[in-house]
Scaffold this active site. Structure first.
Site, PDB file in Angstrom:
ATOM      1  N   HIS A  44      40.349  39.301  29.070  1.00 47.36           N
ATOM      2  CA  HIS A  44      41.781  39.067  29.297  1.00 47.36           C
ATOM      3  C   HIS A  44      42.592  39.347  28.036  1.00 47.36           C
ATOM      4  O   HIS A  44      42.415  38.698  27.007  1.00 47.36           O
ATOM      5  CB  HIS A  44      42.015  37.622  29.724  1.00 47.36           C
ATOM      6  CG  HIS A  44      43.357  37.379  30.318  1.00 47.36           C
ATOM      7  ND1 HIS A  44      43.634  37.539  31.662  1.00 47.36           N
ATOM      8  CD2 HIS A  44      44.523  37.005  29.752  1.00 47.36           C
ATOM      9  CE1 HIS A  44      44.912  37.273  31.883  1.00 47.36           C
ATOM     10  NE2 HIS A  44      45.472  36.945  30.736  1.00 47.36           N
ATOM     11  N   ASP A  46      46.827  40.312  27.098  1.00 46.11           N
ATOM     12  CA  ASP A  46      48.179  40.409  27.656  1.00 46.11           C
ATOM     13  C   ASP A  46      49.084  41.390  26.924  1.00 46.11           C
ATOM     14  O   ASP A  46      50.312  41.264  26.981  1.00 46.11           O
ATOM     15  CB  ASP A  46      48.840  39.025  27.659  1.00 46.11           C
ATOM     16  CG  ASP A  46      48.427  38.185  28.856  1.00 46.11           C
ATOM     17  OD1 ASP A  46      48.722  38.592  29.984  1.00 46.11           O
ATOM     18  OD2 ASP A  46      47.797  37.130  28.661  1.00 46.11           O
ATOM     19  N   GLU A 147      46.814  38.895  37.145  1.00 44.79           N
ATOM     20  CA  GLU A 147      46.752  37.470  36.821  1.00 44.79           C
ATOM     21  C   GLU A 147      47.737  36.681  37.676  1.00 44.79           C
ATOM     22  O   GLU A 147      48.897  36.513  37.319  1.00 44.79           O
ATOM     23  CB  GLU A 147      47.045  37.237  35.335  1.00 44.79           C
ATOM     24  CG  GLU A 147      46.832  35.790  34.929  1.00 44.79           C
ATOM     25  CD  GLU A 147      47.161  35.512  33.476  1.00 44.79           C
ATOM     26  OE1 GLU A 147      46.752  34.456  32.971  1.00 44.79           O
ATOM     27  OE2 GLU A 147      47.845  36.353  32.842  1.00 44.79           O
ATOM     28  N   HIS A 174      48.206  31.579  39.118  1.00 42.77           N
ATOM     29  CA  HIS A 174      48.555  31.361  37.714  1.00 42.77           C
ATOM     30  C   HIS A 174      48.911  29.878  37.626  1.00 42.77           C
ATOM     31  O   HIS A 174      48.148  29.038  38.101  1.00 42.77           O
ATOM     32  CB  HIS A 174      49.680  32.282  37.253  1.00 42.77           C
ATOM     33  CG  HIS A 174      49.837  32.287  35.754  1.00 42.77           C
ATOM     34  ND1 HIS A 174      50.898  31.691  35.116  1.00 42.77           N
ATOM     35  CD2 HIS A 174      49.034  32.775  34.781  1.00 42.77           C
ATOM     36  CE1 HIS A 174      50.750  31.811  33.802  1.00 42.77           C
ATOM     37  NE2 HIS A 174      49.620  32.461  33.568  1.00 42.77           N
ATOM     38  N   HIS A 220      42.609  29.221  36.012  1.00 42.61           N
ATOM     39  CA  HIS A 220      43.909  28.751  36.521  1.00 42.61           C
ATOM     40  C   HIS A 220      43.857  28.025  37.875  1.00 42.61           C
ATOM     41  O   HIS A 220      44.916  27.618  38.359  1.00 42.61           O
ATOM     42  CB  HIS A 220      44.924  29.897  36.642  1.00 42.61           C
ATOM     43  CG  HIS A 220      45.505  30.363  35.337  1.00 42.61           C
ATOM     44  ND1 HIS A 220      46.548  29.725  34.720  1.00 42.61           N
ATOM     45  CD2 HIS A 220      45.179  31.399  34.535  1.00 42.61           C
ATOM     46  CE1 HIS A 220      46.841  30.363  33.592  1.00 42.61           C
ATOM     47  NE2 HIS A 220      46.016  31.382  33.454  1.00 42.61           N
ATOM     48  N   HIS A 241      39.311  33.873  31.314  1.00 43.03           N
ATOM     49  CA  HIS A 241      39.779  33.330  30.032  1.00 43.03           C
ATOM     50  C   HIS A 241      39.883  31.805  30.128  1.00 43.03           C
ATOM     51  O   HIS A 241      40.967  31.244  30.208  1.00 43.03           O
ATOM     52  CB  HIS A 241      41.090  33.975  29.581  1.00 43.03           C
ATOM     53  CG  HIS A 241      42.238  33.874  30.547  1.00 43.03           C
ATOM     54  ND1 HIS A 241      42.163  34.286  31.849  1.00 43.03           N
ATOM     55  CD2 HIS A 241      43.511  33.418  30.395  1.00 43.03           C
ATOM     56  CE1 HIS A 241      43.326  34.084  32.450  1.00 43.03           C
ATOM     57  NE2 HIS A 241      44.156  33.548  31.591  1.00 43.03           N
ATOM     58  N   ASP A 310      42.336  36.083  25.356  1.00 39.32           N
ATOM     59  CA  ASP A 310      43.725  35.789  25.751  1.00 39.32           C
ATOM     60  C   ASP A 310      44.725  36.224  24.684  1.00 39.32           C
ATOM     61  O   ASP A 310      45.821  35.659  24.573  1.00 39.32           O
ATOM     62  CB  ASP A 310      43.904  34.304  26.071  1.00 39.32           C
ATOM     63  CG  ASP A 310      45.010  34.048  27.094  1.00 39.32           C
ATOM     64  OD1 ASP A 310      45.647  35.013  27.537  1.00 39.32           O
ATOM     65  OD2 ASP A 310      45.238  32.876  27.439  1.00 39.32           O
TER      66      ASP A 310
END
Length: 424
Positions: A44, A46, A147, A174, A220, A241, A310
């Site tokens: 993961h 971003d 995600e 999420h 999540h 993650h 992350d």
């Protein structure tokens, strides 16, 4: 041309610095050797979200060779020996019921364009075979993970379309409930449970993801959802993650009983580096991160561990792990703690490769199964921004009732007129 020169200079500097480090630290020497033999696969990152926030996805306005406002850029990727990356196609929960699908498609698009702009660094990938092919070419295999289940707008057709665009995992939620699954904030007490885990449509979705060969990401979600998916999925699952709940009692982390079930399912938990999930505080260090690796290995075995840093999705990172270039330090620390070469290679990438191959095998086994085209019940997604085309409705009955009502009114008026005429 200039970007290639800059990359070459950074690479030369990295090689020279690595040589010095190797002399000073035999564990780093061993770590770098293992990373040259087995791809580091991170679950993961971003960076695409940062490209949206900082540049509105205008890649022509940014050079990833020189970008210095993110945890991730090309020189850092090379220094960190990043063999493969699941880039996150993430959009916030406030897009749910609005433009989540469009926004997500644009994040998928920017990942494709990033690979096209820097072909010497990135190779777009959708399979375990692609990952190894990219690694052998000294490129970073670039996969896509979406995600948040809100990104598909409760549509199996949208899920399938995203798979065709290269998406290889979906994080079921999420930090918000979807119309078919509860998110981790329910366990924290911040959100109410709406589905007691997964709704019937949520269970349809799991089966369709198995059929497609899309990884099911349980980061999540609530513990109830974790267990429901582990009960019903034919394929291994991932936590892209998340870290160990016993070490840091944050509801985003994975409890021991679930770690054991992930092991039984031959899945993977990819350790998150965010301080809040590492120490449950604002500060952390490299040793704290290694504690999570040790604990997951102790409970579930070395075959369920992976990396899910992350980066570029969090605001606080451990001392010593400030960006993606620092990841080899974790590998060296694990070796220092007595991990075998085979255990380290498993965590680096072999575990994820096994999970992806297992998911591909389930897909191939289900090849003759028809796509699920039963939509979510309209009442479960009805809102002011959603139309109901295709759903059975009561429009015909309503029209008939309206006609009868009109006829009754006309008959009443006629009868009144007749009575009035008679009275004359």
């Amino acid at each position: 041309m200039l970007s290639n020169v800059i990359s070459a200079v950074y690479l030369a500097l990295w090689v020279s610095s690595s040589a010095v480090t190797a002399v000073q630290d035999p564990y780093m020497t061993r770590a770098l050797k293992l990373m040259s033999e087995t791809p580091l696969i991170d679950g993961h990152n971003d960076l695409p979200w940062q490209l949206l926030k900082q540049f509105n996805n205008q890649l022509n306005k940014v050079d990833l060779n020189t970008l210095d406002t993110t945890h991730t850029n090309i020189p850092k990727i090379k220094e960190g020996r990043l063999g493969a990356q699941f880039w996150s196609a993430y959009v916030p929960c406030d897009t749910q019921y609005k433009d989540a699908v469009r926004q997500t498609l644009e994040q998928i698009d920017v990942i494709h364009r990033m690979c096209q702009k820097y072909p010497e660094t990135f190779m777009f990938a959708t399979s375990s075979q692609d990952i190894m092919e990219a690694f052998n070419m000294n490129k970073t295999a670039s996969l896509i993970g979406v995600e948040g289940g809100h990104s598909i707008d409760s549509s199996l057709g949208t899920l399938r379309t995203m798979y065709q665009l290269g998406v290889r995992y979906l994080t079921l939620t999420h930090s918000c409930n979807t119309p078919w699954a509860d998110n981790w904030l329910v366990d924290q007490g911040s959100d109410p449970s709406e589905h007691d885990g997964l709704s019937p449509f949520g269970k349809q979705l799991i089966k369709e993801m198995n059929r497609l060969g899309m990884l099911i990401d349980l980061a999540h979600v609530t513990v109830k959802v974790m267990n429901q998916v582990l009960d019903m999925s034919q394929a291994p699952v991932i936590f892209s993650h998340s870290s160990a709940y016993t070490i840091c009692k944050h509801k985003r982390n994975v409890p021991d009983d679930v770690l054991k079930r992930v092991s039984e399912k031959k899945g993977i938990v990819m350790v998150n580096f965010y301080n809040d999930y590492v120490t449950c505080s604002k500060t952390a260090n490299l040793s704290h991160v290694a504690d999570h690796f040790d604990h997951i290995k102790k409970v579930g075995g070395p075959e369920i561990i992976g990396f899910g840093g992350d980066y570029d999705g969090v605001t606080r990172l451990p001392e010593g792990l400030e960006d993606v270039s620092k990841v080899p330090k974790v590998v060296a620390e694990l070796l220092r703690r007595g991990w075998t070469d085979e255990d380290v290679k498993a965590a680096l990438g072999n575990n994820l490769l096994r999970v992806l191959r297992g998911t591909e095998e389930v897909r191939d086994r289900l090849n003759g199964t028809h796509p699920d085209d039963v939509p979510i019940p309209y009442d479960e997604v009805k809102n002011s921004c959603r139309t109901s085309y295709g759903y059975p409705d009561d429009s015909d009955a309503t029209g008939a009732a309206h006609s009868l009502s009109t006829l009754g009114l006309l008959l009443t008026l006629a009868l009144q007129a007749l009575i009035a005429l008679t009275a004359l």
